[in-house]
Design a protein around this motif. Structure first.
Motif, mmCIF file in Angstrom:
data_model
loop_
_atom_site.group_PDB
_atom_site.id
_atom_site.type_symbol
_atom_site.label_atom_id
_atom_site.label_comp_id
_atom_site.label_asym_id
_atom_site.label_seq_id
_atom_site.Cartn_x
_atom_site.Cartn_y
_atom_site.Cartn_z
ATOM 1 N N ILE A 10 51.094 130.102 20.974
ATOM 2 C CA ILE A 10 50.069 130.764 20.168
ATOM 3 C C ILE A 10 50.494 132.117 19.614
ATOM 4 N N SER A 11 51.456 132.782 20.246
ATOM 5 C CA SER A 11 51.902 134.078 19.725
ATOM 6 C C SER A 11 53.145 134.546 20.470
ATOM 7 N N LYS A 12 53.750 135.615 19.952
ATOM 8 C CA LYS A 12 54.821 136.283 20.690
ATOM 9 C C LYS A 12 54.228 136.828 21.983
ATOM 10 N N TYR A 13 55.105 137.065 22.958
ATOM 11 C CA TYR A 13 54.660 137.623 24.233
ATOM 12 C C TYR A 13 54.030 138.995 24.018
ATOM 13 N N HIS A 14 52.942 139.257 24.729
ATOM 14 C CA HIS A 14 52.387 140.611 24.757
ATOM 15 C C HIS A 14 51.814 140.874 26.144
ATOM 16 N N GLY A 16 49.595 141.854 29.215
ATOM 17 C CA GLY A 16 48.184 141.648 29.496
ATOM 18 C C GLY A 16 47.704 140.228 29.256
ATOM 19 N N TYR A 17 48.531 139.371 28.639
ATOM 20 C CA TYR A 17 48.112 137.991 28.423
ATOM 21 C C TYR A 17 48.098 137.273 29.760
ATOM 22 N N LEU A 18 47.001 136.588 30.061
ATOM 23 C CA LEU A 18 46.843 135.959 31.369
ATOM 24 C C LEU A 18 47.022 134.446 31.346
ATOM 25 N N GLY A 19 47.329 133.888 30.193
ATOM 26 C CA GLY A 19 47.450 132.432 30.076
ATOM 27 C C GLY A 19 48.806 131.912 30.482
ATOM 28 N N SER A 20 49.155 130.770 29.926
ATOM 29 C CA SER A 20 50.438 130.119 30.179
ATOM 30 C C SER A 20 51.510 130.707 29.268
ATOM 31 N N PHE A 21 52.765 130.440 29.606
ATOM 32 C CA PHE A 21 53.889 130.937 28.820
ATOM 33 C C PHE A 21 54.892 129.817 28.569
ATOM 34 N N CYS A 22 55.641 129.960 27.484
ATOM 35 C CA CYS A 22 56.738 129.047 27.170
ATOM 36 C C CYS A 22 57.817 129.851 26.458
ATOM 37 N N THR A 23 58.962 129.213 26.229
ATOM 38 C CA THR A 23 60.007 129.852 25.435
ATOM 39 C C THR A 23 59.732 129.565 23.961
ATOM 40 N N ARG A 24 60.434 130.269 23.097
ATOM 41 C CA ARG A 24 60.290 130.054 21.659
ATOM 42 C C ARG A 24 60.608 128.596 21.295
ATOM 43 N N GLU A 25 61.497 127.943 22.055
ATOM 44 C CA GLU A 25 61.826 126.544 21.779
ATOM 45 C C GLU A 25 60.876 125.567 22.471
ATOM 46 N N GLY A 26 59.866 126.076 23.205
ATOM 47 C CA GLY A 26 58.810 125.232 23.748
ATOM 48 C C GLY A 26 58.918 124.833 25.209
ATOM 49 N N LEU A 27 59.950 125.310 25.929
ATOM 50 C CA LEU A 27 60.043 124.996 27.352
ATOM 51 C C LEU A 27 58.965 125.758 28.126
ATOM 52 N N PRO A 28 58.264 125.117 29.065
ATOM 53 C CA PRO A 28 57.293 125.844 29.872
ATOM 54 C C PRO A 28 58.002 126.878 30.742
ATOM 55 N N VAL A 29 57.326 127.992 31.006
ATOM 56 C CA VAL A 29 57.892 129.069 31.819
ATOM 57 C C VAL A 29 56.949 129.384 32.971
ATOM 58 N N GLU A 30 57.515 129.452 34.180
ATOM 59 C CA GLU A 30 56.772 129.867 35.366
ATOM 60 C C GLU A 30 57.171 131.312 35.662
ATOM 61 N N ILE A 31 56.244 132.239 35.470
ATOM 62 C CA ILE A 31 56.522 133.661 35.697
ATOM 63 C C ILE A 31 56.386 133.985 37.181
ATOM 64 N N LEU A 32 57.398 134.641 37.736
ATOM 65 C CA LEU A 32 57.332 135.094 39.129
ATOM 66 C C LEU A 32 56.799 136.509 39.214
ATOM 67 N N SER A 66 66.919 141.145 18.901
ATOM 68 C CA SER A 66 66.986 139.931 18.084
ATOM 69 C C SER A 66 66.221 138.777 18.727
ATOM 70 N N ASP A 67 65.649 137.904 17.880
ATOM 71 C CA ASP A 67 64.912 136.740 18.358
ATOM 72 C C ASP A 67 65.887 135.654 18.783
ATOM 73 N N THR A 68 65.566 134.966 19.887
ATOM 74 C CA THR A 68 66.378 133.848 20.369
ATOM 75 C C THR A 68 65.446 132.695 20.740
ATOM 76 N N PRO A 69 65.973 131.471 20.911
ATOM 77 C CA PRO A 69 65.151 130.336 21.340
ATOM 78 C C PRO A 69 64.586 130.519 22.743
ATOM 79 N N TYR A 70 65.136 131.476 23.504
ATOM 80 C CA TYR A 70 64.738 131.676 24.900
ATOM 81 C C TYR A 70 63.690 132.773 25.076
ATOM 82 N N MET A 73 57.022 133.442 25.045
ATOM 83 C CA MET A 73 55.916 133.319 24.104
ATOM 84 C C MET A 73 54.619 133.053 24.879
ATOM 85 N N CYS A 74 53.499 133.500 24.332
ATOM 86 C CA CYS A 74 52.190 133.182 24.903
ATOM 87 C C CYS A 74 51.836 131.758 24.477
ATOM 88 N N ALA A 75 51.246 131.004 25.393
ATOM 89 C CA ALA A 75 50.906 129.614 25.107
ATOM 90 C C ALA A 75 49.552 129.282 25.726
#
Length: 126
Positions: A10-14, A16-32, A66-70, A73-75
């Motif tokens: 849904i957007s670049k990372y910012h 305070g976002y409390l939802g799910s996350f993924c990489t720019r290429e769409g891989l799900p991310v588990e934040i520790l 610089s932007d990378t596929p990794y 991102m907020c999802a």
């Protein structure tokens, strides 16, 4: 069918976002942690067992420029349409498969037809 979900970017990372996350290429991310002792974000990408480090702004590039596929991102989770294929046989037996190709490969004696099932999600046409 059981409801399945996928991640929608849904957007670049910012902060305070409390939802799910993924990489720019769409891989799900588990934040520790959102902030380690160096100010970095730490987490796992997809099924990887290797810890990934992102800059405080969510960028993977250590120069944070610089932007990378990794990049982080907020999802959000959204319902995913599910499909399956069933082979029907003369004796009434049915076998279910996740792909049309798998159903075609598994045909045996007495095969009558392959039926395609697709879940209709709320809000989709009838």
């Amino acid at each position: 069918m059981t409801q399945k979900t996928i991640l929608e970017m849904i957007s670049k990372y910012h902060k305070g976002y409390l939802g799910s996350f993924c990489t720019r290429e769409g891989l799900p991310v588990e934040i520790l942690t959102m902030r380690d002792r160096r100010g970095h974000i730490l987490g796992y990408q997809g099924d990887s067992n290797e810890l990934t480090t992102w800059c405080e702004n969510g960028q993977f590039d250590k120069s944070c420029k610089s932007d990378t596929p990794y990049d982080l991102m907020c999802a959000r989770e959204v319902p995913a349409t599910q499909e399956l294929w069933a082979n029907e046989y003369e004796n009434g037996r049915k076998e279910f498969f996740p792909t049309k190709e798998a159903a075609g490969f598994a045909r045996t004696i007495g095969f009558v037809r392959t039926v395609h099932f697709r879940e209709v999600l709320p809000g989709e046409g009838a």
